[in-house]
Design an enzyme around this catalytic site. Sequence first.
Site, PDB file in Angstrom:
ATOM      1  CD  GLU A 157      -2.733  -1.299   2.187  1.00  0.00           C
ATOM      2  OE1 GLU A 157      -2.710  -0.132   3.165  1.00  0.00           O
ATOM      3  OE2 GLU A 157      -4.025  -2.023   2.071  1.00  0.00           O
ATOM      4  CD  GLU A 347      -4.332  -5.965   2.029  1.00  0.00           C
ATOM      5  OE1 GLU A 347      -4.944  -5.168   3.089  1.00  0.00           O
ATOM      6  OE2 GLU A 347      -2.527  -5.501   2.391  1.00  0.00           O
TER       7      GLU A 347
END
Length: 446
Positions: A157, A347
């Site tokens: 991320e 995810e």
Amino acid sequence: MLKKDFLWGGAVTAHQSEGAYSEGGKVPAVCDLTVTGEFSDFKDGIDAYHRYEEDFNMFQEMGFNAYRFSFDWSRLMDSETTYNEAGFVFYDHFIDALIKRGIKPIATLYHFEMPVFLHQKYNGFYSRKVVDIFVELCKKIVDRYHEKVFQWIIFNEQNGILQKGPKMFFGAVCPENMNPQTFDNQLMHNTLIAHSLINEYIHQKGGKVMGMATVVQSYPETCHPLDTLESMKAQSEAYVFLDVFARGHYNSYYYANMQNEGTMPEILDGDLEILKKGITDSLSISYYMSTISHYGEESLTNINDVVIKKNPYLEMSEFGWTIDPIGLRITLRQLYDRYEMPIYIVENGFGYDDQIIDGKIEDDYRIDYMKKHIEQMKLAVKEGVDCRGYLAWGPVDILSSRAQMKKRYGMIYVNRDNHDLKDMKRIKKKSFDWFKQVIESNGEIL
């Protein structure tokens, strides 16, 4: 119809799962500095350091063919010039245990586990010295595991750098009297340089890289054109990273914006050439929610936890995250239209305060969330998107990013809470058998 080699599995981080805080030569990590004391800490995790084979057996039973984990930097370096062999030996056994069970390891090289001493001495990724140290560590990791690990994520991320809020997960604090946006842009640039150099090295060793970003779909709050511009701005914080992963350069909008605002980072001679080495083999995303954008207002922050604006057309979880399966389909289509690269969902999942009732965990709400997201993923594939994998976040309950056990994502319950470690017994939830069926049918039976 999903491809026969579609990846099904789960994803975790080291610091939220391993525990063993003072074992095997591990040193404190910057994620420890984010703990507020409101919940727990990352010292014990779910004791995966000692119990990973038990977890892997359950993943094998569910049918996993892929598992994403992170190398804990603070377990692999005990000073800026020395490596901790005991940490590498742990990952030797960890990776072998996955392969033995037919589960493909997908390794994340940075998931917020920088040793604290690099924050204290250099201010983390704000310093090019730390970039150099990290690149050398990653070369050592790749050298050791390139014949066992074939798919890599370099930064988790990475675009979280541009969200409003503290940057301790990247080991850095904005210097006094510095423009916070310039600081964020410097972190962005330095980590993209690190990404590009490591990406090049992985390719030299025959590996594949998934460039990763978290994507929070952002809708204009109204049909006012300024709200649409605000929505585009919110999306650009993911695109600036994805553009480097796909094209090897900053997009013109974000680069011009830095120039116009006077927030350009220090870009050294040769840096833009280095970014050209950053093109990855595929893209990967975390997707949990969407938000709405209103001109002049922040639509997303990460101060203490992700905060988003409520959409009147969508439900929200008990933790304030919008439930938006169609947003995943929109995201996949937008990214594939823009880049035409394979995409992996690495995810996705539903956090909830699961309760054991009569010895069972009936998590129908999680099944409903995952089912609807997988349905929308399949529709995106039908519409032409080359999506190649779905990894559920925290397939076994782990500590949340704020170090709490109350926000559980797993299909496997871990018997501990914030302050009482109990016996950490693993218990199958209802979603365990449901996800097993999904995998067995390659997504046909939901």
